[in-house]
Design a protein around this motif. Structure first.
Motif, short mmCIF file in Angstrom:
data_model
loop_
_atom_site.label_atom_id
_atom_site.label_comp_id
_atom_site.label_asym_id
_atom_site.label_seq_id
_atom_site.Cartn_x
_atom_site.Cartn_y
_atom_site.Cartn_z
N SER A 383 52.34 54.48 42.89
CA SER A 383 51.80 53.88 44.12
C SER A 383 50.78 54.81 44.76
CB SER A 383 52.93 53.56 45.11
OG SER A 383 53.51 54.73 45.66
N LEU A 384 51.01 56.12 44.69
CA LEU A 384 50.03 57.07 45.22
C LEU A 384 48.75 57.04 44.40
CD1 LEU A 384 52.34 60.15 45.95
CD2 LEU A 384 51.57 58.40 47.54
N SER A 385 48.89 56.84 43.08
CA SER A 385 47.69 56.77 42.24
C SER A 385 46.88 55.52 42.54
CB SER A 385 48.06 56.81 40.75
OG SER A 385 48.51 55.55 40.28
N LEU A 386 47.54 54.45 42.98
CA LEU A 386 46.80 53.25 43.39
C LEU A 386 45.94 53.53 44.61
CD1 LEU A 386 49.55 50.48 42.93
CD2 LEU A 386 47.54 50.88 41.49
N ILE A 387 46.44 54.38 45.51
CA ILE A 387 45.64 54.75 46.69
C ILE A 387 44.44 55.58 46.28
CG2 ILE A 387 45.65 56.06 48.85
CD1 ILE A 387 48.55 55.29 49.22
N THR A 388 44.67 56.60 45.46
CA THR A 388 43.55 57.48 45.08
C THR A 388 42.51 56.73 44.25
OG1 THR A 388 44.78 58.25 43.13
CG2 THR A 388 44.96 59.57 45.12
N SER A 389 42.94 55.73 43.47
CA SER A 389 42.00 54.99 42.62
C SER A 389 41.33 53.82 43.32
CB SER A 389 42.73 54.46 41.38
OG SER A 389 43.28 55.50 40.61
N ASN A 390 42.04 53.18 44.24
CA ASN A 390 41.58 51.90 44.78
C ASN A 390 41.16 51.93 46.24
OD1 ASN A 390 42.01 50.61 42.34
ND2 ASN A 390 44.09 49.99 42.85
N VAL A 391 41.28 53.08 46.88
CA VAL A 391 40.88 53.18 48.29
C VAL A 391 39.69 54.12 48.38
CG1 VAL A 391 41.58 53.78 50.62
CG2 VAL A 391 43.24 52.77 49.06
N GLY A 392 38.53 53.58 48.75
CA GLY A 392 37.31 54.38 48.88
C GLY A 392 37.14 54.90 50.29
N GLY A 393 36.52 56.07 50.40
CA GLY A 393 36.31 56.70 51.70
C GLY A 393 37.44 57.67 52.01
N PHE A 394 37.10 58.92 52.29
CA PHE A 394 38.13 59.95 52.44
C PHE A 394 39.04 59.67 53.63
CE2 PHE A 394 39.79 64.33 52.79
CZ PHE A 394 40.11 64.53 51.47
N THR A 395 38.46 59.25 54.76
CA THR A 395 39.29 58.96 55.94
C THR A 395 40.15 57.73 55.70
OG1 THR A 395 37.65 59.92 57.43
CG2 THR A 395 39.24 58.43 58.40
N LYS A 396 39.59 56.71 55.05
CA LYS A 396 40.39 55.52 54.76
C LYS A 396 41.54 55.87 53.83
CE LYS A 396 40.35 50.81 52.99
NZ LYS A 396 39.62 49.70 52.35
N LYS A 397 41.26 56.70 52.82
CA LYS A 397 42.31 57.11 51.89
C LYS A 397 43.44 57.84 52.64
CE LYS A 397 40.76 59.14 48.25
NZ LYS A 397 40.71 58.01 47.33
N ALA A 398 43.05 58.76 53.52
CA ALA A 398 44.06 59.50 54.29
C ALA A 398 44.85 58.56 55.19
CB ALA A 398 43.38 60.59 55.12
N THR A 399 44.18 57.55 55.76
CA THR A 399 44.85 56.60 56.65
C THR A 399 45.84 55.74 55.88
OG1 THR A 399 42.91 56.51 58.08
CG2 THR A 399 44.51 54.74 58.32
N VAL A 400 45.42 55.22 54.73
CA VAL A 400 46.33 54.40 53.92
C VAL A 400 47.52 55.24 53.44
CG1 VAL A 400 46.56 53.01 51.82
CG2 VAL A 400 44.51 52.80 53.23
N SER A 401 47.26 56.48 53.08
CA SER A 401 48.36 57.38 52.70
C SER A 401 49.35 57.53 53.84
CB SER A 401 47.82 58.76 52.30
OG SER A 401 47.05 58.69 51.12
N ALA A 402 48.83 57.70 55.06
CA ALA A 402 49.71 57.83 56.23
C ALA A 402 50.51 56.55 56.45
CB ALA A 402 48.89 58.17 57.46
N MET A 403 49.85 55.39 56.30
CA MET A 403 50.55 54.11 56.45
C MET A 403 51.68 53.99 55.42
SD MET A 403 47.22 51.64 56.97
CE MET A 403 48.13 50.10 56.88
#
Length: 493
Positions: A383-403
């Motif tokens: 699931s973490l790899s889905l975030i790193t692969s499918n979420v663009g933008g460093f701030t967006k990636k960090a936000t989705v990780s936090a969610m």
């Protein structure tokens, strides 16, 4: 209105950033050079993160093992007090998840993670000084605060150093530390439980593991890199190649550290983010319950307290096997990530059914049910790899990780509360909750698979097949766009 930006029509940024674009574009390596650099990155990053993740899991589950070493009697815990001590760890985790995502963007992430690990070791040692419910509750809360940075931080680092196709296997490899900890932590607790000392065994458990963690955190400060451009083990040319090879990810690896509010809002309105949140919430209800109660449940099957610690270990072996299978599938089978997540959760579903349906007299059959639970946690690094692969933008990636980790915490808070003290040692309410949690996790994963397929086909119809040049990749990375702003972005399943 379409949110996409025609990046190919945008000129590369000028000035100093433009010079960096040209510099990185010129750093393309031969296949042999790239393999050599990947090996260096693997050797210097994956073992370091894997050992840290092993310590994190061991430190997190020490409370469950300590119950078999007389902690509940010594601290006079009654009723649901132990369950709350298990849950409050995740309140601390949740409390610090969002600030941690901001700090990860704004400050050197390697230094921040090392400091967090050292602090969690200090907090773990303080557990030995607890004398009652209130003091243990406080210690568990702050342990959650200090551990909140690790998994999201490791996922961000993996996204910086590895291509999209390489990320699932690398995340699974550092998550292997969790599986190894599953095997050895029970053995370590068993060995400490047999030490003849005037200090209570459960106190020794916290002191020894805490001291090791403090030392490892100090080590991390010096060896864990903040980004490819600052990696101490790469020379200047290798750093440029390391940046160049991950440009096709288009997920903000070359961002300059600015926290973008627009990207945060993009994350909060993205369907993929909420489907991942739904999966994480429901999957971690079982995780929270069994992390705290597995050794107690095994004890309830009719095994002695110390033998219950030993019988917790084999499920880690199955988890190791599952991780190997996931690495192979992620490397060689297309569109396999979400499918493998569903498969390992189905294994756990079968295990819970065995525990619910087999008679009390069949204690080994019910133990097999616990054994089959081993692989389900391996869906977490995927699931973490889905975030790193499918979420663009460093701030967006960090936000989705936090969610995702807020949902992770919520599920882990709910889980122990379903294991009612008056229902020990069978915990029928807890097992029913676990069964529902696994079923809902599968439901959300199926919806996520459908969403990614739909969105990829919609973009193909609107923009045609994705095709970009290296110049487009590097320009997008400097512009730090999100996945929904790049028409050529396609989601990895």
């Amino acid at each position: 209105m379409e949110k996409g930006v025609a990046v190919s029509a945008i000129e590369p940024p000028g000035g100093q950033i433009g010079a960096r674009v040209v510099e990185v574009l010129q750093a393309e390596a031969t296949p042999e050079e790239e393999k050599r650099i990947i090996r260096k990155i693997d050797l210097h990053i994956i073992p370091v993160m894997g050992l840290c993740y092993m310590l994190q899991y061991m430190d997190k589950v020490t409370l469950g093992y300590a119950t078999q070493l007389n902690l509940r009697a010594d601290l006079n815990l009654h009723g649901s007090e132990y369950s709350w001590c298990s849950s409050v760890f995740y309140f601390g985790y949740m409390f610090w998840s969002w600030p941690s995502s901001y700090i990860s963007v704004r400050f050197p992430i390697g230094k921040y993670l090392g400091a967090s690990v050292a602090l969690w070791g200090v907090i773990l040692i303080t557990h030995a000084a607890c004398t009652n419910f209130g003091s243990l509750l406080t210690a568990r809360f702050f342990l959650g605060v200090t551990e909140a940075a690790v998994a999201p931080g490791f996922s961000l680092i993996t996204g910086m150093f590895y291509k999209t196709a390489e990320q699932p296997s690398r995340m699974a490899l550092w998550f292997l530390g969790n599986a190894v900890a599953n095997v050895v932590s029970g053995l370590i607790a068993y060995a400490i439980g047999r030490i003849d000392s005037h200090v209570a065994s459960w106190k020794l458990l916290f002191i020894i593991l805490g001291a090791v963690t403090v030392a490892y955190g100090i080590f991390l400060v010096f060896v864990l890199p903040d980004s490819p451009s600052t990696a101490w083990f790469l020379n200047p040319d290798e750093k440029k190649i390391a940046l160049h090879r991950t440009l096709e990810n288009r997920t903000g690896v070359m961002d300059e550290g600015e926290f973008k509010v627009a990207q945060m809002l993009d994350a909060l309105t993205d369907p993929q983010a909420w489907l991942l949140v739904g999966y994480s919430l429901t999957q971690n209800i079982p995780n929270g319950g069994f992390s705290s109660f597995s050794s107690i449940i095994i004890n309830g099957f009719g095994f002695s307290e110390l033998n219950s610690l030993l019988l917790s270990a084999p499920s880690g072996l199955l988890q190791i096997f599952a991780i190997v299978c996931i690495c192979v599938a992620a490397t060689y089978v297309k569109k396999s990530r979400i499918i493998t997540m569903i498969v390992v959760i189905v294994f756990a579903l079968v295990g819970v059914i065995l525990m619910n349906t087999l008679p009390d007299s069949n204690r080994w059959g019910r133990w097999v049910g616990i054994f089959l639970l081993g692989p389900f946690a391996t869906s977490i690094p995927i699931s973490l790899s889905l975030i790193t692969s499918n979420v663009g933008g460093f701030t967006k990636k960090a936000t989705v990780s936090a969610m995702l980790f807020l949902a992770y915490c919520t599920g882990n808070i709910i889980g122990p509360q379903l294991f009612l003290s008056q229902e020990a040692p069978k915990y029928p309410t807890g097992l029913r909750g676990v069964l529902i949690g696994f079923a809902l996790a599968i439901f959300f994963l199926v919806l996520l698979y459908i969403y990614y397929e739909y969105e990829n086909r919609r973009r193909d119809r609107k923009y045609g097949p994705a095709h970009q040049t290296p110049t487009d990749y590097v320009t997008e990375d400097f512009l730090n766009l999100t996945d929904r702003q790049i028409p050529s972005f396609r989601y990895t399943l």
